[in-house]
Design an enzyme around this catalytic site. Structure first.
Site, mmCIF file in Angstrom:
data_model
loop_
_atom_site.group_PDB
_atom_site.id
_atom_site.type_symbol
_atom_site.label_atom_id
_atom_site.label_comp_id
_atom_site.label_asym_id
_atom_site.label_seq_id
_atom_site.Cartn_x
_atom_site.Cartn_y
_atom_site.Cartn_z
ATOM 1 N N ARG A 1 16.899 -105.293 9.756
ATOM 2 C CA ARG A 1 15.837 -106.269 10.044
ATOM 3 C C ARG A 1 16.071 -107.475 9.139
ATOM 4 O O ARG A 1 16.026 -107.373 7.921
ATOM 5 C CB ARG A 1 14.472 -105.655 9.788
ATOM 6 C CG ARG A 1 13.308 -106.598 10.075
ATOM 7 C CD ARG A 1 11.976 -105.872 9.961
ATOM 8 N NE ARG A 1 11.751 -105.355 8.618
ATOM 9 C CZ ARG A 1 11.248 -106.078 7.612
ATOM 10 N NH1 ARG A 1 10.946 -107.362 7.779
ATOM 11 N NH2 ARG A 1 11.062 -105.524 6.421
ATOM 12 N N ASP B 1 16.269 -89.777 10.295
ATOM 13 C CA ASP B 1 16.255 -89.003 11.536
ATOM 14 C C ASP B 1 15.030 -89.302 12.393
ATOM 15 O O ASP B 1 15.125 -89.397 13.620
ATOM 16 C CB ASP B 1 16.265 -87.497 11.224
ATOM 17 C CG ASP B 1 17.604 -87.016 10.691
ATOM 18 O OD1 ASP B 1 18.635 -87.635 11.014
ATOM 19 O OD2 ASP B 1 17.618 -86.015 9.957
ATOM 20 N N HIS C 1 24.590 -86.995 10.719
ATOM 21 C CA HIS C 1 23.848 -85.745 10.872
ATOM 22 C C HIS C 1 23.571 -85.595 12.364
ATOM 23 O O HIS C 1 23.236 -86.566 13.038
ATOM 24 C CB HIS C 1 22.550 -85.800 10.076
ATOM 25 C CG HIS C 1 21.721 -84.546 10.131
ATOM 26 N ND1 HIS C 1 22.274 -83.286 10.163
ATOM 27 C CD2 HIS C 1 20.376 -84.368 10.156
ATOM 28 C CE1 HIS C 1 21.305 -82.378 10.184
ATOM 29 N NE2 HIS C 1 20.138 -83.002 10.196
#
Length: 340
Positions: free
Chosen positions: A50, A85, A110
């Site tokens: 951002r 996540d 992951h």
């Protein structure tokens, strides 16, 4: 016994990754460690962040190039998703997926969102993983020392036929080829990683240390002595285990400690603890933990924040702050929250 193949830098085309444009999405622990190592390895890397945000400012202070997530995805050949996540699926749907094209490499460290199908990429995109087996700050500090953190690679979709070569080359660029790279699957990485975190290396160890601290202090022993015995020395012991397994640790400690280890350890971690571990593993395999976690994050993190506060206020943390502030080894930290 499954044959173990370990890839090292000598086995890898280290120049392959340098021909690709890499967008790293996120500048947390892994984003920091991997992007800095990629940059120092001569790769063409930008951070998708951002613009004007805290992470954007930090990344620029390190001399890294930044773009908006949308522009970074459009620019890149490889999109490495290193945001938490719990927000990956939304960011993928809103900002990554609309800007992807056939033949790109969608990368993770992951397998959570891919394995549990929170993210379902199109068939014409490569989906790969490079997962360092250590925190991002350690990925960075080991690289700076001329070493590396062992890493896993996995291929979920191989649209262009060279996903393994790209994964190995990327892993080499972040330093993993100095230590060793092993191939696995998204399923195996996700389920074993969650289990290890919950039952052993994070959840199990932290609960064990807190319990030991409580038993000693409740019996009237000094909290400072309790801290040294159940927490501070843990790192010294684990260094021995890491380098030479349990055998090296037991070789180094006294006969008294070794005998106590082998006769008393199983009384603490016995069948009851293993049954609890089996239940944890079943929750991971079934997706129950993934649903619990994503629901908690989506509903405002009430329980999560409560647990964080309770653990921050535990006497072992207060005692540790006091001790570390008084010793030289407490001042040379890998993590600087203001910078990385």
């Amino acid at each position: 016994m499954v044959d173990l193949k370990i890839y090292l830098d000598k086995d890898i085309n280290q120049d392959l990754i340098k021909s690709k444009k890499i967008a790293v999405i996120g500048f947390g622990s892994q984003g920091y460690g991997q992007s800095m190592n990629l940059k120092d390895s001569g790769c063409n890397v930008v951070l998708g962040l951002r613009q004007g945000g805290k992470s954007d400012i930090k990344a620029r202070d390190y001399g890294l190039k930044t773009m908006s997530i949308e522009d970074a995805v459009k620019w890149a050949d490889i999109v490495q998703v290193l945001i938490p996540d719990e927000i990956q699926a939304k960011v993928y749907e809103d900002q990554i997926k609309p800007n992807m094209r056939a033949g790109q490499y969608l990368m993770f460290s992951h397998g959570f969102n891919i394995h549990y199908k929170k993210i379902v990429p199109p068939a014409d995109v490569n989906v790969i993983m490079v997962a360092p087996k250590g925190p991002g700050h350690t990925v960075r500090s080991q690289y700076q020392e001329g070493k590396g953190v062992p890493s896993l690679i996995a291929i979920y979709q191989d649209a262009t036929g060279n996903s393994k070569e790209i994964s190995l080359s990327y892993a080499s660029a972040i330093g993993a080829g100095r230590a060793g790279i092993i191939e696995t699957t998204f399923k195996e990485e996700t389920e074993t990683d969650l289990f290890g975190e919950q039952a052993v290396i994070c959840g199990g160890v932290s609960a064990l240390m807190k319990a030991g601290f409580e038993v000693l202090t409740e019996a009237g022993y000094s909290p400072h002595m309790a801290y040294f015995e159940v927490l501070h020395e843990m790192k010294l012991i684990i260094d021995l285990v890491n380098q030479g397994g349990l055998a090296d640790m037991r070789y180094s400690i006294s006969n008294t400690a070794e005998y106590g280890d082998m006769t008393r350890g199983p009384k603490v971690i016995g069948e009851e603890a293993k049954n609890a571990m089996r239940k944890i593993l079943k929750d991971i395999q079934s997706g129950a933990f993934a649903e619990e976690f994503t629901s908690e994050m989506a509903s405002g993190c009430t329980n999560f924040n409560k647990l964080r506060q309770e653990n921050a206020n535990h006497p072992i943390e207060k005692t540790g702050e006091e001790i570390r502030s008084s010793f030289v080894w407490g001042k040379d930290k890998i993590i600087n929250k203001d910078k990385n």
